[in-house]
Design an enzyme around this catalytic site. Structure first.
Site, PDB file in Angstrom:
ATOM      1  N   HIS A   1       0.822  -1.212   0.000  1.00  0.00           N
ATOM      2  CA  HIS A   1       0.000   0.000   0.000  1.00  0.00           C
ATOM      3  C   HIS A   1       0.854   1.258   0.000  1.00  0.00           C
ATOM      4  O   HIS A   1       1.801   1.358   0.772  1.00  0.00           O
ATOM      5  CB  HIS A   1      -0.929  -0.003   1.213  1.00  0.00           C
ATOM      6  CG  HIS A   1      -2.084  -0.955   1.069  1.00  0.00           C
ATOM      7  ND1 HIS A   1      -1.911  -2.335   1.108  1.00  0.00           N
ATOM      8  CD2 HIS A   1      -3.388  -0.752   0.804  1.00  0.00           C
ATOM      9  CE1 HIS A   1      -3.075  -2.917   0.907  1.00  0.00           C
ATOM     10  NE2 HIS A   1      -3.982  -1.991   0.710  1.00  0.00           N
TER      11      HIS A   1
ATOM     12  N   GLN B   1      -5.423   6.825  -6.110  1.00  0.00           N
ATOM     13  CA  GLN B   1      -5.520   8.264  -6.387  1.00  0.00           C
ATOM     14  C   GLN B   1      -6.916   8.753  -6.029  1.00  0.00           C
ATOM     15  O   GLN B   1      -7.097   9.739  -5.318  1.00  0.00           O
ATOM     16  CB  GLN B   1      -5.211   8.542  -7.861  1.00  0.00           C
ATOM     17  CG  GLN B   1      -5.280  10.025  -8.266  1.00  0.00           C
ATOM     18  CD  GLN B   1      -4.277  10.886  -7.540  1.00  0.00           C
ATOM     19  OE1 GLN B   1      -3.087  10.624  -7.570  1.00  0.00           O
ATOM     20  NE2 GLN B   1      -4.743  11.927  -6.837  1.00  0.00           N
ATOM     21  N   GLU B   2      -7.950   8.038  -6.496  1.00  0.00           N
ATOM     22  CA  GLU B   2      -9.336   8.435  -6.208  1.00  0.00           C
ATOM     23  C   GLU B   2      -9.596   8.424  -4.703  1.00  0.00           C
ATOM     24  O   GLU B   2     -10.178   9.355  -4.140  1.00  0.00           O
ATOM     25  CB  GLU B   2     -10.318   7.468  -6.906  1.00  0.00           C
ATOM     26  CG  GLU B   2     -10.432   7.676  -8.408  1.00  0.00           C
ATOM     27  CD  GLU B   2     -11.231   6.542  -9.081  1.00  0.00           C
ATOM     28  OE1 GLU B   2     -11.238   6.498 -10.320  1.00  0.00           O
ATOM     29  OE2 GLU B   2     -11.819   5.693  -8.362  1.00  0.00           O
TER      30      GLU B   2
ATOM     31  N   PHE C   1       1.298   2.503   7.491  1.00  0.00           N
ATOM     32  CA  PHE C   1      -0.027   2.774   8.069  1.00  0.00           C
ATOM     33  C   PHE C   1      -1.062   2.657   6.959  1.00  0.00           C
ATOM     34  O   PHE C   1      -0.927   3.302   5.898  1.00  0.00           O
ATOM     35  CB  PHE C   1      -0.050   4.187   8.656  1.00  0.00           C
ATOM     36  CG  PHE C   1      -1.413   4.648   9.110  1.00  0.00           C
ATOM     37  CD1 PHE C   1      -2.136   5.556   8.345  1.00  0.00           C
ATOM     38  CD2 PHE C   1      -1.961   4.171  10.286  1.00  0.00           C
ATOM     39  CE1 PHE C   1      -3.402   5.995   8.754  1.00  0.00           C
ATOM     40  CE2 PHE C   1      -3.221   4.603  10.711  1.00  0.00           C
ATOM     41  CZ  PHE C   1      -3.944   5.494   9.938  1.00  0.00           C
ATOM     42  N   VAL C   2      -2.071   1.806   7.174  1.00  0.00           N
ATOM     43  CA  VAL C   2      -3.122   1.620   6.164  1.00  0.00           C
ATOM     44  C   VAL C   2      -4.482   1.881   6.802  1.00  0.00           C
ATOM     45  O   VAL C   2      -4.783   1.381   7.885  1.00  0.00           O
ATOM     46  CB  VAL C   2      -3.093   0.192   5.574  1.00  0.00           C
ATOM     47  CG1 VAL C   2      -4.251  -0.005   4.577  1.00  0.00           C
ATOM     48  CG2 VAL C   2      -1.769  -0.057   4.865  1.00  0.00           C
ATOM     49  N   ILE C   3      -5.271   2.709   6.122  1.00  0.00           N
ATOM     50  CA  ILE C   3      -6.633   2.987   6.583  1.00  0.00           C
ATOM     51  C   ILE C   3      -7.495   3.133   5.345  1.00  0.00           C
ATOM     52  O   ILE C   3      -6.998   3.486   4.266  1.00  0.00           O
ATOM     53  CB  ILE C   3      -6.663   4.272   7.455  1.00  0.00           C
ATOM     54  CG1 ILE C   3      -7.993   4.438   8.184  1.00  0.00           C
ATOM     55  CG2 ILE C   3      -6.388   5.504   6.591  1.00  0.00           C
ATOM     56  CD1 ILE C   3      -7.956   5.517   9.268  1.00  0.00           C
ATOM     57  N   CYS C   4      -8.785   2.839   5.471  1.00  0.00           N
ATOM     58  CA  CYS C   4      -9.692   2.972   4.310  1.00  0.00           C
ATOM     59  C   CYS C   4      -9.986   4.455   4.131  1.00  0.00           C
ATOM     60  O   CYS C   4     -10.791   5.044   4.862  1.00  0.00           O
ATOM     61  CB  CYS C   4     -10.974   2.165   4.562  1.00  0.00           C
ATOM     62  SG  CYS C   4     -12.114   2.257   3.154  1.00  0.00           S
TER      63      CYS C   4
HETATM   64  N1  LIG Z   1      -1.710   3.701   3.246  1.00  0.00           N
HETATM   65  C1  LIG Z   1      -3.016   3.705   2.884  1.00  0.00           C
HETATM   66  O1  LIG Z   1      -3.906   3.572   3.716  1.00  0.00           O
HETATM   67  N2  LIG Z   1      -3.276   3.875   1.558  1.00  0.00           N
HETATM   68  C2  LIG Z   1      -4.567   3.899   1.072  1.00  0.00           C
HETATM   69  N3  LIG Z   1      -5.721   3.729   1.712  1.00  0.00           N
HETATM   70  C3  LIG Z   1      -6.754   3.822   0.785  1.00  0.00           C
HETATM   71  O2  LIG Z   1      -7.942   3.740   1.001  1.00  0.00           O
HETATM   72  N4  LIG Z   1      -6.223   4.042  -0.454  1.00  0.00           N
HETATM   73  C4  LIG Z   1      -4.872   4.114  -0.321  1.00  0.00           C
HETATM   74  O3  LIG Z   1      -4.005   4.325  -1.204  1.00  0.00           O
END
Ligand SMILES: NC(=O)NC1=NC(=O)NC1=O
Length: 174
Positions: free
Chosen positions: A67, A85-86, A119-122
């Site tokens: 991600h 991107q969106e 770090f990943v989040i929606c």
């Molecule tokens: N590190 C992220 O959380 N990346 C992202 N979350 C999303 O919903 N789109 C992304 O690119």
């Protein structure tokens, strides 16, 4: 998208259509194709979720490492995937001021340093204030809890991307 059409797709076409539902992890859809015939869209999502949960911790962390950072280098250089991107634009990541960008860079770097994955989040379900809040809070979690929480976010992103595919297909038909 008619589920009978989905069930009759070759694995090449299935991966072409569904390969991006988990960011840069077409392997997941390539694996899930073998589970057809699918009852419906939810059934595809269930198989994707089961595949992700069947992975060892290293596999789950591998998914997270695919991600791009929020408001990171890829966004600044315009090299995000169309979906990312969106999602990042929708969350306002492309309208941060310089202080906010610096804060995101610093917190993302600290988070990566601590966990060895980003770090990943929606992003579609959070605006920038919430994202900054979550990043500064979640960085305090222990690794196992954070890995599981981040995978839950990947599943939310996947669910919304799956729905987008179906909706955009219906729109092209109308
Ligand atoms: N590190 C992220 O959380 N990346 C992202 N979350 C999303 O919903 N789109 C992304 O690119």
């Amino acid at each position: 998208m008619d589920i009978n059409v989905v069930n009759s797709l070759t694995y090449e076409d299935f991966v072409k259509i569904f390969g991006s539902v988990v960011e840069k992890c077409p392997l997941i859809s390539a694996a899930v194709w073998s589970r057809r015939p699918f009852k419906d869209l939810a059934d595809i999502e269930t198989h994707i979720t089961e595949f992700i949960h069947s992975l060892p911790d290293s596999g789950k962390e591998g998914i997270l490492r695919c991600h791009p950072d929020l408001a990171g280098r890829d966004l600044q250089s315009g090299t995000l995937t169309r979906e990312s991107q969106e999602e990042q634009s929708q969350a306002g990541m492309d309208t941060l001021d310089s202080a906010e960008i610096r804060r995101m860079y610093r917190l993302n770097a600290q988070y990566k340093e601590r966990f060895g994955f980003p770090f990943v989040i929606c992003a579609r379900l959070n605006k920038k204030a919430e994202i900054l809040q979550q990043l500064s809070e979640r960085i305090m979690n222990d690794r196992a809890a954070e890995r599981e929480g981040a995978i839950e976010e990947v599943k939310k992103i996947c669910s919304l991307r799956l729905r987008n595919i179906v909706l955009s297909d219906i729109q092209t038909k109308l």
